[in-house]
Design an enzyme around this catalytic site. Sequence first.
Site, PDB file in Angstrom:
ATOM      1  N   GLY C 148      46.655  26.907  38.517  1.00  0.00           N
ATOM      2  CA  GLY C 148      46.034  26.435  37.188  1.00  0.00           C
ATOM      3  C   GLY C 148      45.183  25.232  37.347  1.00  0.00           C
ATOM      4  N   CYS C 149      44.489  25.031  36.250  1.00  0.00           N
ATOM      5  CA  CYS C 149      43.362  24.097  36.462  1.00  0.00           C
ATOM      6  C   CYS C 149      43.981  22.473  36.604  1.00  0.00           C
ATOM      7  CB  CYS C 149      42.499  24.104  35.135  1.00  0.00           C
ATOM      8  SG  CYS C 149      43.261  24.091  33.695  1.00  0.00           S
TER       9      CYS C 149
END
Lengths: 349, 349, 349, 349
Positions: C148-149
């Site tokens: 994920g970011c």
Amino acid sequence: MIKVGIVGGTGYTGVELLRLLVMHPEVDLQVITSRSEAGTLVSDTYPNLRGHLDLPFTEPDVDKLAECDLVFFATPNGVAMKQVPELLSKGVRVIDLAADFRIKDVAVWENWYGQTHACSELLNSAVYGLPEINRSAIKDCQLLANPGCYPTAVQLGFLPLLENNLVEPAHLIADAKSGISGAGRGASVSSLFSETSGSFKAYGASGHRHLPEIKQGLNAMQSESVGLTFVPHLLPMIRGIEATLYARLTPAAQSDVKLEDVQALFEKRFKDEPFVDVMPLGSHPETRSVKGSNMCRIALHQQEGSDTIIVLSVIDNLVKGAAGQAVHNMNIMFGLGETTGIEQVALMP
Amino acid sequence: MIKVGIVGGTGYTGVELLRLLVMHPEVDLQVITSRSEAGTLVSDTYPNLRGHLDLPFTEPDVDKLAECDLVFFATPNGVAMKQVPELLSKGVRVIDLAADFRIKDVAVWENWYGQTHACSELLNSAVYGLPEINRSAIKDCQLLANPGCYPTAVQLGFLPLLENNLVEPAHLIADAKSGISGAGRGASVSSLFSETSGSFKAYGASGHRHLPEIKQGLNAMQSESVGLTFVPHLLPMIRGIEATLYARLTPAAQSDVKLEDVQALFEKRFKDEPFVDVMPLGSHPETRSVKGSNMCRIALHQQEGSDTIIVLSVIDNLVKGAAGQAVHNMNIMFGLGETTGIEQVALMP
Amino acid sequence: MIKVGIVGGTGYTGVELLRLLVMHPEVDLQVITSRSEAGTLVSDTYPNLRGHLDLPFTEPDVDKLAECDLVFFATPNGVAMKQVPELLSKGVRVIDLAADFRIKDVAVWENWYGQTHACSELLNSAVYGLPEINRSAIKDCQLLANPGCYPTAVQLGFLPLLENNLVEPAHLIADAKSGISGAGRGASVSSLFSETSGSFKAYGASGHRHLPEIKQGLNAMQSESVGLTFVPHLLPMIRGIEATLYARLTPAAQSDVKLEDVQALFEKRFKDEPFVDVMPLGSHPETRSVKGSNMCRIALHQQEGSDTIIVLSVIDNLVKGAAGQAVHNMNIMFGLGETTGIEQVALMP
Amino acid sequence: MIKVGIVGGTGYTGVELLRLLVMHPEVDLQVITSRSEAGTLVSDTYPNLRGHLDLPFTEPDVDKLAECDLVFFATPNGVAMKQVPELLSKGVRVIDLAADFRIKDVAVWENWYGQTHACSELLNSAVYGLPEINRSAIKDCQLLANPGCYPTAVQLGFLPLLENNLVEPAHLIADAKSGISGAGRGASVSSLFSETSGSFKAYGASGHRHLPEIKQGLNAMQSESVGLTFVPHLLPMIRGIEATLYARLTPAAQSDVKLEDVQALFEKRFKDEPFVDVMPLGSHPETRSVKGSNMCRIALHQQEGSDTIIVLSVIDNLVKGAAGQAVHNMNIMFGLGETTGIEQVALMP
């Protein structure tokens, strides 16, 4: 105190109307309807109203609305026309912020709005609420059609030129730019931050609904049929409209009329208008100078050797272009001071 | 009517003060000084004031200022301290929106602001103008130090936690974010649109001038010396501060105190405060909900299994963080209704 | 040439993947699926690809995808897990840019993502694609879970601190801020320009899906169970994540370790990493310095008298936080030069 | 490899040139001069270049520059003309990104730029670098005047209309809008984020320096003297120009020519141009579709019953409007593939 109801309070014109009305000294807000949000506090949707407004959204209810002196419709196009006749028959006065009653020619309306009009018999008695043109008719009207945002900026900019027959009506150009709030609060990909921020584009360049509304207004300013090219654009900002207008001086005016004369005409025309500010020659009005205020600011230019007059016109699309002008109209309709409750200074920076 | 002067009206706190004061029913604006713009109309610099204010900027002139009941300094740090003593001696009351009189310890001030203080003897009698803490002292003060923007948001957020000894003062963290107007209106590359738009960064992460001001305030709330890590960040927007505060419950509180109890404490503490809004548990206050308004909105959170209380606090840095709070203080100093002239609803959207 | 397919190419990670892959010298794009847009040209939805890509979106078709060497899933959470097993069984390698395979503990996943996992038996063999930690496992994996970011920015920032046992793992704080593209391209009111521009807020402050992913990663860096408070915020900009991390030095480290030592450790840890840039001490990385690039920039700070290390970490959420890291992983999986096709310089200004 | 020097690398066209040149496979960057930043690393000013460029800024030094095959001037207007003659005499080829050599008529230049030209004898041999018009002259030129940003967007949009004598040249209107990076990186109040964000305005409406440059270009496209009204506007975004062009069909064309015919003419004219994209009829090109790319996208419209052709033209002012077009010109001058190093896909979203 004026007893006021609002139908459709969840959109941007609705919340802007609420921002103005909760501070208005002569207004008693009675009811705010919204099918989708009925039962929740208005201030849950719009926390800026916490502490200013305790009303919940309620289901639309004609009897409740009929107890009001005035009902604002801040609904999508095509909603008001279905409910207005009954309210009028009960003696309620109505201001519609949508387009249902703006255009006199029902065929034109039905063509551009893609639906059958539900009460075209009312179109003639509805008053187009541009106070700078229609003040006396507004005073006594029962049904008021609040002008569109682009039409407000464009008509005010062309008004003195056309009234005085200074320019050729056949070749007018209005290059207009609007902030994104004009697209409303509906969920749509094209209005997402990531689709619009840091970008700019024209839209509706082949034809936009505000074109016939503007033309109707410009036609009424003088005797010829106007030819108008109107191209709207989408600005990466929330509020504000700027219209850059191009009009060619008539051959007579080309030899006789200096830009200073045009400036004088504009100043004279709007001298007593509380919400039109003709700036000094050579000014470049910024939309932020009217952000949150009901003012329209206008400036004039002419390039060396050119016979084209350039008019720059800015408004806040949600105020002078919608809710503020609606309150202005209410003030006129109810005999209040015209600027009551809408004297806010623009937020700058 | 209070006769009011403003020294240094060209910056953003200056114009914001003007936006509020031109609409204030008890204020008579007498003089607005600016060396750089003397002789030009204030409304030439700030066209949003066209039609609201006819005064020009004038050269600073003590005699003119001495005729006022109250003088606001909206000047860079280090300017007010050179002029305030004379004005005080002539009986004028002063509100300084800069940092000259905020810190009691002159050595600390001189260290962080890099200059010698010109009238340190006044530091003790100057009142720190956070109404939620110092209301009674504000009432009678002659010299008021208006709090910084970050310090306002951070102190109000920590206040009930520290006053009630619920959290460990040794390990507080304030991660704060501000709009760019906080950097002022000076021409600088780092505040250009093209340098800041669409970007975000921390700054002053090794130490920022607001740290000692905040610490001084937090220390006064309880008996221990606080340990605070404060990191400011620059947001790509004009107005608004959000502070996310992290504080660990004391061992005693960890076993006894639920988040609902903390919420109740916050609500009780700020119940009568007109400009602090404790939102329902689980809320996420947006800076836009206070844009242009004098409100501070606060919400509380706690993550599952964690002993850390999270406080979210938002203000408009130019209003509650500067000009609005200054007007609030003026209202208190002159015995007016506290909310007079600063009840604006935030502009949303 | 690697034959590549993309499932779900209409979202922001999809188009970003396309931006990178159309310029990648070793990739042959075979198929891009989208149920909603099947039949239309990809470049109609994304005109930036006009002239670079002639493919239409097509209906998902396993046989077509099975002809690829590699399939990227740029779909909403919960989609990939239903299609991946069949593709794997046909020998296709898969990179999932969503969350389906990131969390090893299926109960945790199901709790946070609110659905039953369709192929939990694959969770153990799926490789978490953070190249700076898992490079060798990535090389040979068949199923890769792209991080994920937020987890990318936060894990890289904490990594050297935790690997070296310099800080107390029980009290970590990550205050993270993301551009709005992280919310995806779905039509929703909360992501409208008029709802987000010029405003800032925290969200998910009581608990966010990336918390367990980050915790899983931090736990693997050292032996204790970490205590992490993670608060995400929404920035009024399209691209970019900034994470400000707070970690307290252990008592041992407090007496022994200077900030310069920590800096040296960071520089050493990331010396050979092509996509992590440890900036000089005292730097404040801006998100724009990585806009459109696959770089993560990190800087360290410590405030006077404090035992807290501050780490500033920035990435482009769509590149290093999604599509760029996916291409990096592809390069590793297929034995290409790691930086092939992802060496773009950030767009600045 | 072409040995390249850059004079004045600190502005926005400078850094954009660097972004393109560090990735260009045929360029060897030798020297980047800047008086103000001499001695510091270029990547300290522009951290996006960290890892891509190790050069420092150096003091301008003719001997050093004379060792280059090509020198770009990315300097303010009036700087290049003082240094170019010496470089030319030493056999160096020069591309000037400023306005010094764009206008053939020295009196016109001196009038609009307010200074005496230092080497007007070079104006005739300087080639105006709009590849779509001047390709063959560019190939062999020693001194190239890179076009202005507005002139690029406007000339390409009018080109097929004028070349084919379809419209009346006497009444052309160009309503153009530019992002703020066009104002450069100088510290000025008017380009501050807080002065420009969330606002829009016209500027230079009475006359702008790009007017004579555009007129010179349009005059060369056909035999009559054009009458052009050109109004530039400032967009609240960093990159991008949109020009909305209005031209009236000649009486002959009004009866003969349909919009589809005009579309066909545009498509034919630009068929082989790698950097002009004629979009399908009815399209509305967005500036973001060319952000960071060297493309110009064009679309046509005509409103019902109107004799006015509307052309929408978008470019990235820093790429096709400056640095990208300069690299394109370099490629042509040195016989490289025209698109080498400037094939980047626009960053979207």
